[in-house]
Write a protein that holds these residues in place. Structure first.
Motif, mmCIF file in Angstrom:
data_model
loop_
_atom_site.group_PDB
_atom_site.id
_atom_site.type_symbol
_atom_site.label_atom_id
_atom_site.label_comp_id
_atom_site.label_asym_id
_atom_site.label_seq_id
_atom_site.Cartn_x
_atom_site.Cartn_y
_atom_site.Cartn_z
ATOM 1 N N THR A 14 0.834 -1.207 0.000
ATOM 2 C CA THR A 14 0.000 0.000 0.000
ATOM 3 C C THR A 14 0.866 1.254 0.000
ATOM 4 O OG1 THR A 14 -1.839 -1.135 1.108
ATOM 5 C CG2 THR A 14 -1.751 1.270 1.308
ATOM 6 N N ARG A 18 1.329 4.140 -3.034
ATOM 7 C CA ARG A 18 1.221 5.586 -2.792
ATOM 8 C C ARG A 18 2.415 6.319 -3.388
ATOM 9 N NH1 ARG A 18 -0.468 4.504 2.824
ATOM 10 N NH2 ARG A 18 1.701 4.875 3.417
ATOM 11 N N ARG A 19 3.595 5.727 -3.218
ATOM 12 C CA ARG A 19 4.815 6.395 -3.695
ATOM 13 C C ARG A 19 4.952 6.310 -5.211
ATOM 14 N NH1 ARG A 19 7.737 9.281 -5.266
ATOM 15 N NH2 ARG A 19 9.889 9.820 -4.695
ATOM 16 N N PRO A 41 -5.058 4.626 -2.835
ATOM 17 C CA PRO A 41 -3.746 4.186 -3.345
ATOM 18 C C PRO A 41 -3.850 3.042 -4.347
ATOM 19 C CG PRO A 41 -4.082 3.390 -1.117
ATOM 20 C CD PRO A 41 -5.198 4.350 -1.398
ATOM 21 N N ASP A 218 6.458 4.409 4.468
ATOM 22 C CA ASP A 218 6.737 5.351 3.385
ATOM 23 C C ASP A 218 8.233 5.423 3.074
ATOM 24 O OD1 ASP A 218 4.059 5.941 3.084
ATOM 25 O OD2 ASP A 218 4.134 7.764 4.297
ATOM 26 N N THR A 328 -7.574 0.148 5.420
ATOM 27 C CA THR A 328 -7.916 0.623 4.084
ATOM 28 C C THR A 328 -8.954 -0.320 3.488
ATOM 29 O OG1 THR A 328 -6.308 -0.704 2.837
ATOM 30 C CG2 THR A 328 -5.499 1.348 3.831
#
Length: 355
Positions: A14, A18-19, A41, A218, A328
């Protein structure tokens, strides 16, 4: 660049989506057993439902991998801990299927999510490099499986020298969105999670071996992106400072460190696991007590990677997520109260550590 992410719907997956979705030149494909709702995402990703442990997984994956520039293999099963055959099927045989499919499809880059768990017992007051012995912690099935999978990669590197293989070995991976998942996988339904809203951990177990490294999801995702962009091979340790121990956690969360013998920690885990009160067997305690601390110098030097979030802040974010049952729309990260390891699951007879 077309990147296929196997296990794209979990904790690390996840964060990675996102990145990577912020990179305009990347075409993303996600593979997982149960694809998530294509929103947040998980939007703008081509999804394929594949159980990597199934008999036809290699054939199906090879077709999906065709034309890909890189495969990122994140898929790993933690639960049900009472079904070791199922875990081996996914983690070891499933990884073999991913690797065989990547070779068959002629993919030039394979990035594998390894772990600190791959390492043999090591020091808690010094830091080991990526060359540390990779035999795992014998009592932990998670660790044994990580070591077995890396041995597969050793053989593949020898037989296919043109295939670029990279292994990332992070410490504990924390983020708020994983709160419900981590509670379900590692704590169970009896943990009074609402108390964590006050930012306090009243009692913190202290043991010389309980010194652990963590990293924000992250920051792990950023390392994966750097690997995809760079011409590097081999292994990279990933962790943020400071090392988490009873004194640091006690100061940060207003708790009192309490010395506890390792045998008591292992015995309590074994007993409560056997009674189906919580999902973690003694192997996880043994892994925590024996796994080494890692040096991340190579990631800094060769990737320019430095974590933006320190380990205490990442842990605080996770605890907030646990208190709020954060999750999520992805099946692994769902906060569905009826799943095993959640209070609703217990009421339905779905005990921790079971399917």
């Amino acid at each position: 660049m077309r990147v296929v992410i196997v296990g794209a719907s979990g904790n690390a997956g996840t964060a990675l989506l996102r990145r990577l979705r912020a990179e305009p030149d990347l075409d993303l494909t996600g593979v997982c057993r149960r694809p998530p709702t294509p929103a947040g995402p998980y939007a703008d990703v081509t999804w394929h439902p594949v159980d990597i442990g199934s008999d036809d997984a290699t054939d199906r994956l090879a077709e999906i991998f065709s034309g890909a520039d890189a495969i990122v293999h994140l898929a790993w099963q933690i639960q049900p801990s009472h079904d070791q055959r199922r875990l081996y099927r996914t983690n070891v045989l499933g990884s073999r299927a991913v690797f065989r499919a990547a070779i068959r499809a002629g993919v030039p880059t394979l990035v594998h999510a390894s772990s600190v768990g791959v390492y043999a017992p090591g020091p808690k007051r010094a830091f080991v490099r990526e060359t540390w012995l990779r035999t795992g912690i014998t009592e932990s099935s998670y660790s044994r499986h990580k070591a077995l999978v890396e041995r597969m990669l050793d053989e593949i590197e020898s037989d296919h020298p043109t295939l670029r293989i990279v292994r990332l070995r992070p410490g504990l991976i924390f983020q708020r969105d994983a709160g419900a998942e981590i509670t379900r996988y590692f704590a169970g339904p009896l943990l009074p999670t609402s108390l964590l809203r006050f930012g306090r951990i009243p009692v913190v177990p202290r043991h010389p071996g309980l010194r652990l490294q963590a990293v924000h999801a992250d920051d792990v995702a950023d390392a994966y992106l750097r690997v995809l962009r760079a011409d590097v091979r081999g292994a990279f340790n990933l962790a943020a400072g400071p090392v988490l121990d009873a004194d640091i956690i006690g100061r940060a969360f207003h708790g009192v460190p309490l010395s506890v013998p390792g045998l008591l920690l292992e015995g309590a885990a074994a007993l409560t696991w056997q009674l189906r009160l919580q999902p973690v067997d003694r192997g996880w305690v043994r892994l925590a007590l024996k796994s080494p601390l890692m040096s991340c110098d190579r990631a800094a030097a060769d990737l320019g990677w430095r974590p933006e979030t320190d380990a205490v802040s990442a842990f605080r974010e996770l605890l907030t997520g646990i208190a709020d049952s954060a999750g999520t729309d992805s099946p692994p990260l769902t906060n569905d109260p009826g799943l095993p390891g959640r209070p609703g699951g217990l009421l339905r007879g779905r005990l921790p550590g079971n399917p």
